[in-house]
Scaffold this active site. Structure first.
Site, PDB file in Angstrom:
ATOM      1  N   GLY A  64       2.339  -4.371   9.026  1.00 15.20           N
ATOM      2  CA  GLY A  64       3.295  -2.837   9.167  1.00 15.20           C
ATOM      3  C   GLY A  64       1.701  -2.665   8.597  1.00 15.20           C
ATOM      4  N   THR A  65       0.597  -3.067   8.978  1.00 10.06           N
ATOM      5  CA  THR A  65      -0.927  -2.216   7.989  1.00 10.06           C
ATOM      6  C   THR A  65      -1.906  -2.054   9.302  1.00 10.06           C
ATOM      7  OG1 THR A  65      -2.364  -1.663   6.451  1.00 10.06           O
ATOM      8  CG2 THR A  65      -1.355  -3.772   6.669  1.00 10.06           C
ATOM      9  N   CYS A  87      -2.460  10.927 -21.944  1.00 12.31           N
ATOM     10  CA  CYS A  87      -2.544   9.837 -22.927  1.00 12.31           C
ATOM     11  C   CYS A  87      -2.173   8.341 -22.004  1.00 12.31           C
ATOM     12  CB  CYS A  87      -2.091   9.958 -24.275  1.00 12.31           C
ATOM     13  SG  CYS A  87      -0.350  10.021 -23.376  1.00 12.31           S
ATOM     14  N   CYS A 137       2.802  14.180 -25.401  1.00 10.80           N
ATOM     15  CA  CYS A 137       0.982  15.111 -25.891  1.00 10.80           C
ATOM     16  C   CYS A 137       0.628  15.986 -25.940  1.00 10.80           C
ATOM     17  CB  CYS A 137       0.215  14.139 -25.914  1.00 10.80           C
ATOM     18  SG  CYS A 137      -0.964  14.111 -24.159  1.00 10.80           S
ATOM     19  N   GLN A 161       0.858  -1.262   0.029  1.00 13.01           N
ATOM     20  CA  GLN A 161       0.071   0.002   0.296  1.00 13.01           C
ATOM     21  C   GLN A 161       0.799   0.998  -0.229  1.00 13.01           C
ATOM     22  OE1 GLN A 161      -2.667  -1.540   3.750  1.00 13.01           O
ATOM     23  NE2 GLN A 161      -3.409  -0.866   2.405  1.00 13.01           N
ATOM     24  N   HIS A 175      -1.665   1.262  -4.254  1.00 15.11           N
ATOM     25  CA  HIS A 175      -1.919   2.625  -4.191  1.00 15.11           C
ATOM     26  C   HIS A 175      -1.168   3.703  -5.500  1.00 15.11           C
ATOM     27  CE1 HIS A 175      -3.914   2.604   0.071  1.00 15.11           C
ATOM     28  NE2 HIS A 175      -4.772   1.566  -1.516  1.00 15.11           N
TER      29      HIS A 175
HETATM   30 ZN   LIG Z   1       0.127  12.793 -22.757  1.00 12.28          ZN
END
Ligand SMILES: [Zn+2]
Length: 237
Positions: free
Chosen positions: A184-185, A125, A147, A96, A114
């Site tokens: 550890g969560t 894109c 882009c 995570q 995550h």
């Molecule tokens: Zn792009």
């Protein structure tokens, strides 16, 4: 436990903020902790809504967090898990955490539920960029060289879905594993917290390693309260 560890072939490990905290990474989720940056709570600056309203501010926050991480090193728990990948026939590390410390310790093909704070992706894109290679620390907003659209941190923000496929891949491995570690969560963040439940329902032996009991403790076959960096290397001896 050592016998199970020695004989297991298919192992799945889920890690959370506690593993990073042992390296000194500030934890922002769980434990009732709330971080405030420039007067804004963490869950507000790191939210999908903020991305729409003020992208430069989101970048400034993530640039700041990367700056903090630059001074932080993987700990013995990260290094133990990096060794485990070559020890078992089938080993899956699901995290995570977004700090990239597992990879820095040598773990390959980490399932990042995550995302990763060292990556950016294009909002238009889907091109991805390694921010270490970009090397800019200025707070200005990054743009896509493919882009021209704006980039965003490749991290799951509050109010967003998990990356497509990551949880599904992890859930598939959870169903197949014989030994499942939850390390550890606080196990409060779903759907990640569902992985040990899936593993347990499919017959895996589940082991929790955490300094304190969590909502998952009752579900696990074995609960070891302590620091991951001290406990994980013990299994190997
Ligand atoms: Zn792009």
């Amino acid at each position: 436990m050592r016998k199970r560890f020695a004989e297991a072939r298919r192992v799945l490990v889920l890690t959370g903020a506690g593993v990073s905290a042992e390296s000194g990474v500030p934890t922002f989720r769980g434990g009732g902790q709330s971080a405030v940056w420039k007067g804004m709570p963490f869950d507000k600056i790191s939210s999908a809504g903020m991305l729409e309203r003020n992208l430069p501010e989101v970048w400034e926050w993530f640039n700041y967090r990367r700056g903090v991480l630059e001074t932080i090193e993987p700990n013995p728990a990260h290094r133990a898990l990096a060794r485990w990948q070559d020890r078992f026939e089938d080993f899956t590390l699901v995290t995570q955490n977004v700090d990239g410390l597992h990879q820095r310790a040598g773990s390959r093909s980490v399932v990042e539920l995550h995302g990763n704070i060292w990556r950016a992706r294009c909002r238009a894109c889907r091109a991805k960029y390694d921010l270490r290679e970009r090397g800019e620390s200025a707070s200005r907003t990054y743009t896509c060289t493919e882009c021209g659209n704006y980039l965003r941190p490749d991290v799951v923000l509050f109010g967003e879905m998990l990356p497509v496929g990551a949880f599904e891949r992890a859930a598939l491995k959870a169903r197949e594993c014989e030994l499942c570690f939850v390390i550890g969560t606080s196990a409060l963040v779903y759907p990640a917290a569902g992985l040990p439940e899936i593993a347990s329902a499919a017959g895996a032996y589940t082991v929790e390693v955490n300094p304190e009991p969590t909502p998952l403790s009752d579900l696990c076959d074995e609960v070891i309260n302590g620091k991951a960096g001290e406990i994980l290397p013990l299994f190997e001896s």
